[in-house]
Structure formats: structure tokens, C-alpha cells
Design a protein around this motif. Structure first.
Motif, PDB file in Angstrom:
ATOM      1  N   GLU A 109      55.134-123.813  -1.257  1.00  0.00           N
ATOM      2  CA  GLU A 109      53.996-124.238  -2.066  1.00  0.00           C
ATOM      3  C   GLU A 109      54.378-125.503  -2.826  1.00  0.00           C
ATOM      4  N   ASP A 191      44.804-123.526   3.716  1.00  0.00           N
ATOM      5  CA  ASP A 191      45.168-122.657   2.606  1.00  0.00           C
ATOM      6  C   ASP A 191      44.412-123.136   1.369  1.00  0.00           C
ATOM      7  N   GLU A 193      44.803-122.363  -1.657  1.00  0.00           N
ATOM      8  CA  GLU A 193      45.632-122.548  -2.840  1.00  0.00           C
ATOM      9  C   GLU A 193      46.352-123.894  -2.844  1.00  0.00           C
ATOM     10  N   CYS A 194      46.664-124.429  -1.672  1.00  0.00           N
ATOM     11  CA  CYS A 194      47.485-125.650  -1.604  1.00  0.00           C
ATOM     12  C   CYS A 194      46.748-126.833  -0.992  1.00  0.00           C
TER      13      CYS A 194
END
Length: 219
Positions: A109, A191, A193-194
Motif C-alpha cells: 500500500e 483497488d 483504497e489505493c
């Protein structure tokens, strides 16, 4: 035998010789003696071969060919350093360099402060489109090369300010402005989140352009 005369010269020659000695047969040059011949030659001082070889009793062909400086068993001593117990050595006997322990460089991440900022990248995308298309006119023959040029321009501009470890995927839709309505939709597997995206649209009196940039985080 009695009654047989022996010439005087022959008699003197026979008396000078030792009847107990036997001459070894003549061998061609380069012949190596066997182990039995070497042992017989080293038994007594009456043998000429034993006087040449000396008193060494353990004679072998391997020792005779190896030359001086040979250790026991016919092995030549090593000249390199003796490696430590448990160390890694190569086939030549030399010690190898120790294995370097390197920390892994991948991250699953983004680091703090290195995430995708859609608002900042969208402003840079709008400025790049306006700088290139503010005086452009639409032409069907030049639309394809112009779209490729815009993709490369957008990729270079956003690469300068995008966070590290992000892969950019750029797409540009270009068309004439004739009072029609256009909807540009894109999908991507990513993704949430990223990863992120940035999009911008530009229009003038002749054409419209819609640019979409996907930012995909990778290790």
C-alpha cells in the motif's frame, strides 16, 4: 668342457665379469618401471636401478609423474587460503562472498503522504488540455494523431506530480462540436483504497476533448 681350447682374449673377458650379475634388458626411452621392478631394484646395492632410484621404498607412477612438492598419496598441496569451518567455498576451493541480506523493496500500500490526489491531478489535466487545444480546429484526418499526442502530453505532465509507484493509463476522446451530446464512460478493475482517476473536458468552437487518467498503484 675338458678338451676344448678357449682363446686367451675370451678367457680374460669372462674372468672379469661377475657370474652373479645379470644385465637388465634394454628398454625404450620413456619407459616407467612397474611397482615390482621398483621393489626389486631397492632391495640390494648390487642393482644399478636401485642405486639410481635411491632408498625410497614407496615408489609409484603417480609420484614419479607429479614432480617435486607432492604431498602424501600423490596429491599436490593447495596454495589457496584454508576456508573457515562452515564457510561457503567454490569449486576451486576459494571462499565465496557472504550472502547479502537486503530488505524487501515492495509495499502493498502507498506510504503516508503518497496517495492519489484526484483534485490536484485534475487541475493539472485541465491545464494541459487548454494549453494544447485553445486554438485547435477539428479535422477528421488529423484527429487520430492529435489524440495520440494529447495522451503522451497528459502522461508526461501528470507523471511529474503523481505519487511514486503509480502506473498511469491515459485515454483521450476527441470529436467535432456540432451541437450533439456526448457521454464518456470508463470502467477499470482496481483497488478502491489505493487506486484513483482524474478526468477533464475541454471544448472550443470547433471540437471537444475528454481525457481520463487512471492511476494504478503497483509494488
Amino acid at each position: 668342457m675338458a678338451g676344448r681350447s678357449v682363446p686367451p682374449g675370451r678367457q680374460e673377458e669372462d674372468t672379469t665379469k661377475d657370474p652373479g650379475l645379470k644385465l637388465s634388458p634394454v628398454r625404450p626411452p620413456g619407459h616407467l618401471p612397474s611397482i615390482e621392478e621398483a621393489q626389486l631394484a631397492s632391495l640390494g646395492p648390487a642393482s644399478r636401478r636401485g642405486s639410481v632410484l635411491g632408498p625410497a621404498s614407496s615408489f609409484s607412477r603417480r609420484n614419479s609423474l607429479a614432480g617435486p612438492g607432492v604431498g602424501p598419496g600423490g596429491r599436490r598441496p593447495s596454495l589457496g587460503p584454508v576456508p573457515l569451518l562452515g564457510s561457503r567455498v567454490s569449486f576451486s576451493g576459494l571462499p565465496l562472498a557472504p550472502v547479502r541480506q537486503v530488505a524487501p523493496s515492495y509495499r502493498t500500500e502507498p506510504a503516508p503522504g503518497e496517495r492519489w490526489e484526484a483534485s490536484r491531478l485534475q487541475c493539472a489535466l485541465e491545464a494541459a488540455l487548454a494549453a494544447r487545444l485553445h486554438n485547435a480546429c477539428y479535422s477528421g484526418a488529423e484527429a487520430g494523431p492529435l489524440a495520440q499526442e494529447l495522451c503522451e502530453l497528459v502522461r508526461v505532465r501528470l507523471r511529474e506530480i503523481s505519487p511514486p509507484r503509480y502506473k498511469l493509463v491515459c485515454s483521450v476522446v476527441l470529436g467535432p462540436r456540432a451541437g450533439q451530446g456526448v457521454h464518456v464512460v470508463s470502467r477499470a478493475l482496481w483497488d478502491t483504497e489505493c487506486d484513483g482517476l482524474a478526468s477533464a473536458a475541454f471544448t472550443n468552437a470547433s471540437l471537444f476533448a475528454v481525457a481520463v487518467v487512471h492511476g494504478l498503484y503497483y509494488e
